[in-house]
Design a protein around this motif. Structure first.
Motif, PDB file in Angstrom:
ATOM      1  N   THR A 240      25.576  54.913  21.495  1.00  0.00           N
ATOM      2  CA  THR A 240      25.731  54.735  22.938  1.00  0.00           C
ATOM      3  C   THR A 240      26.351  53.383  23.256  1.00  0.00           C
ATOM      4  OG1 THR A 240      23.778  56.130  23.295  1.00  0.00           O
ATOM      5  CG2 THR A 240      24.510  54.757  25.137  1.00  0.00           C
ATOM      6  N   GLN A 241      25.896  52.351  22.589  1.00  0.00           N
ATOM      7  CA  GLN A 241      26.469  51.029  22.806  1.00  0.00           C
ATOM      8  C   GLN A 241      27.910  50.956  22.320  1.00  0.00           C
ATOM      9  OE1 GLN A 241      23.863  48.190  20.989  1.00  0.00           O
ATOM     10  NE2 GLN A 241      22.092  48.736  22.274  1.00  0.00           N
ATOM     11  N   THR A 242      28.208  51.678  21.214  1.00  0.00           N
ATOM     12  CA  THR A 242      29.578  51.714  20.701  1.00  0.00           C
ATOM     13  C   THR A 242      30.518  52.349  21.722  1.00  0.00           C
ATOM     14  OG1 THR A 242      28.733  51.880  18.445  1.00  0.00           O
ATOM     15  CG2 THR A 242      31.037  52.500  18.801  1.00  0.00           C
ATOM     16  N   VAL A 243      30.065  53.451  22.335  1.00  0.00           N
ATOM     17  CA  VAL A 243      30.875  54.122  23.359  1.00  0.00           C
ATOM     18  C   VAL A 243      31.098  53.190  24.542  1.00  0.00           C
ATOM     19  CG1 VAL A 243      30.889  56.010  25.029  1.00  0.00           C
ATOM     20  CG2 VAL A 243      30.196  56.431  22.670  1.00  0.00           C
ATOM     21  N   GLU A 244      30.049  52.481  24.946  1.00  0.00           N
ATOM     22  CA  GLU A 244      30.191  51.546  26.062  1.00  0.00           C
ATOM     23  C   GLU A 244      31.187  50.432  25.726  1.00  0.00           C
ATOM     24  OE1 GLU A 244      26.286  50.191  26.843  1.00  0.00           O
ATOM     25  OE2 GLU A 244      25.622  52.049  27.829  1.00  0.00           O
ATOM     26  N   ALA A 245      31.140  49.960  24.460  1.00  0.00           N
ATOM     27  CA  ALA A 245      32.066  48.903  24.054  1.00  0.00           C
ATOM     28  C   ALA A 245      33.508  49.410  24.069  1.00  0.00           C
ATOM     29  CB  ALA A 245      31.692  48.403  22.657  1.00  0.00           C
ATOM     30  N   ILE A 246      33.727  50.650  23.589  1.00  0.00           N
ATOM     31  CA  ILE A 246      35.080  51.224  23.593  1.00  0.00           C
ATOM     32  C   ILE A 246      35.565  51.422  25.025  1.00  0.00           C
ATOM     33  CG2 ILE A 246      36.428  53.271  22.992  1.00  0.00           C
ATOM     34  CD1 ILE A 246      34.738  53.542  20.484  1.00  0.00           C
ATOM     35  N   PHE A 247      34.668  51.880  25.892  1.00  0.00           N
ATOM     36  CA  PHE A 247      35.044  52.087  27.290  1.00  0.00           C
ATOM     37  C   PHE A 247      35.461  50.764  27.932  1.00  0.00           C
ATOM     38  CE2 PHE A 247      34.030  52.415  31.822  1.00  0.00           C
ATOM     39  CZ  PHE A 247      34.768  53.552  32.146  1.00  0.00           C
ATOM     40  N   GLU A 248      34.726  49.700  27.625  1.00  0.00           N
ATOM     41  CA  GLU A 248      35.097  48.396  28.146  1.00  0.00           C
ATOM     42  C   GLU A 248      36.458  47.947  27.598  1.00  0.00           C
ATOM     43  OE1 GLU A 248      31.981  45.720  27.217  1.00  0.00           O
ATOM     44  OE2 GLU A 248      30.525  46.614  28.615  1.00  0.00           O
ATOM     45  N   THR A 249      36.691  48.239  26.303  1.00  0.00           N
ATOM     46  CA  THR A 249      37.979  47.877  25.679  1.00  0.00           C
ATOM     47  C   THR A 249      39.131  48.604  26.356  1.00  0.00           C
ATOM     48  OG1 THR A 249      36.878  47.475  23.573  1.00  0.00           O
ATOM     49  CG2 THR A 249      39.263  47.841  23.515  1.00  0.00           C
ATOM     50  N   VAL A 250      38.919  49.933  26.598  1.00  0.00           N
ATOM     51  CA  VAL A 250      39.963  50.738  27.256  1.00  0.00           C
ATOM     52  C   VAL A 250      40.222  50.204  28.651  1.00  0.00           C
ATOM     53  CG1 VAL A 250      40.508  53.022  28.176  1.00  0.00           C
ATOM     54  CG2 VAL A 250      39.539  52.801  25.881  1.00  0.00           C
TER      55      VAL A 250
ATOM     56  N   GLN B  89      47.537  51.891  21.897  1.00  0.00           N
ATOM     57  CA  GLN B  89      46.163  51.456  21.581  1.00  0.00           C
ATOM     58  C   GLN B  89      45.151  52.111  22.513  1.00  0.00           C
ATOM     59  OE1 GLN B  89      45.431  49.636  18.920  1.00  0.00           O
ATOM     60  NE2 GLN B  89      43.239  49.980  19.377  1.00  0.00           N
ATOM     61  N   ILE B  90      45.544  52.249  23.794  1.00  0.00           N
ATOM     62  CA  ILE B  90      44.648  52.934  24.737  1.00  0.00           C
ATOM     63  C   ILE B  90      44.433  54.376  24.319  1.00  0.00           C
ATOM     64  CG2 ILE B  90      44.476  53.780  27.107  1.00  0.00           C
ATOM     65  CD1 ILE B  90      45.842  51.168  28.005  1.00  0.00           C
ATOM     66  N   GLY B  91      45.492  55.030  23.872  1.00  0.00           N
ATOM     67  CA  GLY B  91      45.378  56.419  23.413  1.00  0.00           C
ATOM     68  C   GLY B  91      44.453  56.526  22.212  1.00  0.00           C
ATOM     69  N   ILE B  92      44.579  55.558  21.268  1.00  0.00           N
ATOM     70  CA  ILE B  92      43.715  55.585  20.071  1.00  0.00           C
ATOM     71  C   ILE B  92      42.245  55.433  20.469  1.00  0.00           C
ATOM     72  CG2 ILE B  92      43.118  54.312  17.984  1.00  0.00           C
ATOM     73  CD1 ILE B  92      46.097  53.622  17.694  1.00  0.00           C
ATOM     74  N   GLU B  93      41.990  54.480  21.385  1.00  0.00           N
ATOM     75  CA  GLU B  93      40.608  54.245  21.788  1.00  0.00           C
ATOM     76  C   GLU B  93      40.038  55.445  22.532  1.00  0.00           C
ATOM     77  OE1 GLU B  93      38.854  51.745  20.831  1.00  0.00           O
ATOM     78  OE2 GLU B  93      40.526  50.714  19.862  1.00  0.00           O
ATOM     79  N   LYS B  94      40.837  56.088  23.361  1.00  0.00           N
ATOM     80  CA  LYS B  94      40.357  57.265  24.081  1.00  0.00           C
ATOM     81  C   LYS B  94      40.079  58.424  23.145  1.00  0.00           C
ATOM     82  CE  LYS B  94      42.315  56.376  28.672  1.00  0.00           C
ATOM     83  NZ  LYS B  94      43.219  56.872  29.723  1.00  0.00           N
ATOM     84  N   ARG B  95      40.939  58.571  22.108  1.00  0.00           N
ATOM     85  CA  ARG B  95      40.702  59.652  21.161  1.00  0.00           C
ATOM     86  C   ARG B  95      39.414  59.426  20.363  1.00  0.00           C
ATOM     87  NH1 ARG B  95      46.348  59.402  20.776  1.00  0.00           N
ATOM     88  NH2 ARG B  95      46.247  57.945  19.028  1.00  0.00           N
ATOM     89  N   LYS B  96      39.025  58.161  20.203  1.00  0.00           N
ATOM     90  CA  LYS B  96      37.750  57.892  19.529  1.00  0.00           C
ATOM     91  C   LYS B  96      36.578  58.441  20.347  1.00  0.00           C
ATOM     92  CE  LYS B  96      39.032  53.597  17.160  1.00  0.00           C
ATOM     93  NZ  LYS B  96      38.748  52.137  17.079  1.00  0.00           N
TER      94      LYS B  96
ATOM     95  N   ARG C 176      39.801  47.176  29.727  1.00  0.00           N
ATOM     96  CA  ARG C 176      40.508  45.897  29.631  1.00  0.00           C
ATOM     97  C   ARG C 176      41.973  46.101  29.280  1.00  0.00           C
ATOM     98  NH1 ARG C 176      41.560  42.944  25.369  1.00  0.00           N
ATOM     99  NH2 ARG C 176      40.109  44.134  24.067  1.00  0.00           N
ATOM    100  N   LEU C 177      42.239  47.028  28.309  1.00  0.00           N
ATOM    101  CA  LEU C 177      43.622  47.296  27.913  1.00  0.00           C
ATOM    102  C   LEU C 177      44.426  47.891  29.057  1.00  0.00           C
ATOM    103  CD1 LEU C 177      43.110  48.701  24.281  1.00  0.00           C
ATOM    104  CD2 LEU C 177      43.960  46.438  24.940  1.00  0.00           C
ATOM    105  N   GLU C 178      43.803  48.785  29.811  1.00  0.00           N
ATOM    106  CA  GLU C 178      44.514  49.383  30.947  1.00  0.00           C
ATOM    107  C   GLU C 178      44.814  48.333  32.017  1.00  0.00           C
ATOM    108  OE1 GLU C 178      41.984  52.575  32.163  1.00  0.00           O
ATOM    109  OE2 GLU C 178      42.963  54.035  30.834  1.00  0.00           O
ATOM    110  N   GLY C 179      43.895  47.365  32.165  1.00  0.00           N
ATOM    111  CA  GLY C 179      44.173  46.275  33.099  1.00  0.00           C
ATOM    112  C   GLY C 179      45.349  45.430  32.636  1.00  0.00           C
TER     113      GLY C 179
END
Length: 361
Positions: free
Chosen positions: A205-215, A256-263, A217-220
């Motif tokens: 759950t924390q990993t998903v939250e971290a990826i969501f935050e990364t996505v 990179q955003i696509g890779i993170e979303k596919r995760k 940030r990258l989209e920003g």
């Protein structure tokens, strides 16, 4: 006088009966000694949240327990116990006791022996004061006191056995529930650990939250970069090195955003959103099992403390007395009552005979 008695034979019978009562209660009746005791039942008030001296000393049982105690003290089982301890049959069937008051035989059936002892042991429940008044009559003061003490000892033992048996059954049942819930907790914990090891994630759950935050940030960053590209196009051509560099950076960010979303979400395979959902389910099961186990442990400890409250202590307000002189039978009272009723019955019988005789005439 002789003529009167000849004409009124009922008075002769009454006088003979009165003379017999005077001789029996005045000369023959054996002295009986009385031992008395007044008791209440108390139970310790022990609170599961804490104990103090005042809580241990407070509390008195209700009338229900006293009535149960009274019923047991008057039971055949109690009489058998007293017989085994004090040999009541030998005492109450002694030849030193007058024939009308003593037990007919040492081998008398238990039912008849029990009926006889009802006249020697009196137990009265005082509802107003919530106490039992015990009165025992025997032909020696020591035996009367011994019977009273035995009644108190055996009564307290019986009440404690009842409370302890119920408490032990409750503790045993809850203890079994604790064992089952403990196994359930360990199984849920093992499933959770196995799932973590299988996916190599301590907290999906924390990993998903971290990826969501990364996505996010990258989209920003991508939005800012696209704004710069738009601004650069206003005064530079598409083939300028700066715009080409900015486009390359934007393309890299999109990849990179696509890779993170596919995760986080995939149609097939162990996507993080699926792993997180399954992990949350296992975590909830483990937490629920832990809560059940914790509540069961609390209940078990509370029940063990509560079992101490089921111990009944007989508090003696008046200790079994040792008589210094006999108070039974109440000779003067018995003779007086017998004379009154004998004369009353003689008068009624004489009146009936006179009415019958007058009707015949």
């Amino acid at each position: 006088m002789i003529r009167f008695f000849k004409r009124n034979p009922f008075w002769v019978v009454a006088l003979v009966a009165i003379l017999g009562a005077v001789i029996y209660w005045g000369l023959i009746a054996t002295d009986r000694y009385v031992s008395r005791a007044h008791v209440v039942l108390q139970t310790p008030e022990i609170m599961p949240t804490g104990m103090n001296v005042s809580s241990l000393l407070a509390g008195t049982s209700g009338s229900g327990d006293l009535l149960l105690l009274k019923d047991h003290l008057e039971s055949v089982h109690m009489l058998r116990t007293l017989q085994n301890k004090l040999d009541l049959r030998s005492h109450y069937s002694s030849t030193d006791i007058d024939r009308f008051a003593r037990l007919e035989s040492k081998d008398l059936p238990m039912e008849m022996f029990h009926d006889y002892m009802k006249g020697r042991i009196s137990i009265v429940f005082d509802d107003y004061a919530s106490l039992l008044k015990i009165e025992v009559q025997a032909y020696t003061p020591e035996m009367a006191q011994a019977i009273t003490r035995a009644l108190l000892d055996e009564g307290e033992k019986h009440m404690n056995q009842m409370g302890q048996r119920l408490a032990e059954e409750q503790v045993f049942f809850i203890d079994k529930q604790v064992e089952e819930l403990e196994g359930r907790l360990f199984a849920a914990r093992d499933d959770l650990l196995e799932y973590q090891n299988e996916h190599g994630l301590v907290a999906p759950t924390q990993t998903v939250e971290a990826i969501f935050e990364t996505v996010s940030r990258l989209e920003g960053e991508l939005a800012v970069l696209k704004a710069r590209i738009t601004a650069q196009r206003s005064y530079q051509s598409e083939s300028s090195p700066e715009i080409r560099r900015l486009k390359a950076e934007a393309q890299a960010l999109e990849q990179q955003i696509g890779i993170e979303k596919r995760k986080m979400a995939q149609e097939n395979g162990n996507s993080l959103n699926r792993v997180s959902a399954e992990y949350q389910t296992l975590e909830l099961k483990a937490q629920f099992a832990l809560d059940l186990y914790s509540n069961a442990l609390t209940t078990l400890e509370s029940t063990r403390v509560e079992s101490a409250r089921k111990l009944k202590q007989i508090s003696i307000l008046e200790y079994p007395t040792l008589a210094e002189y006999s108070t039974r039978p109440d000779r003067l009272y018995n003779i007086t009552v017998f004379v009154i009723f004998a004369m009353l019955f003689a008068a009624i019988a004489q009146l009936i005979a006179t009415v019958i005789r007058d009707h015949r005439d």
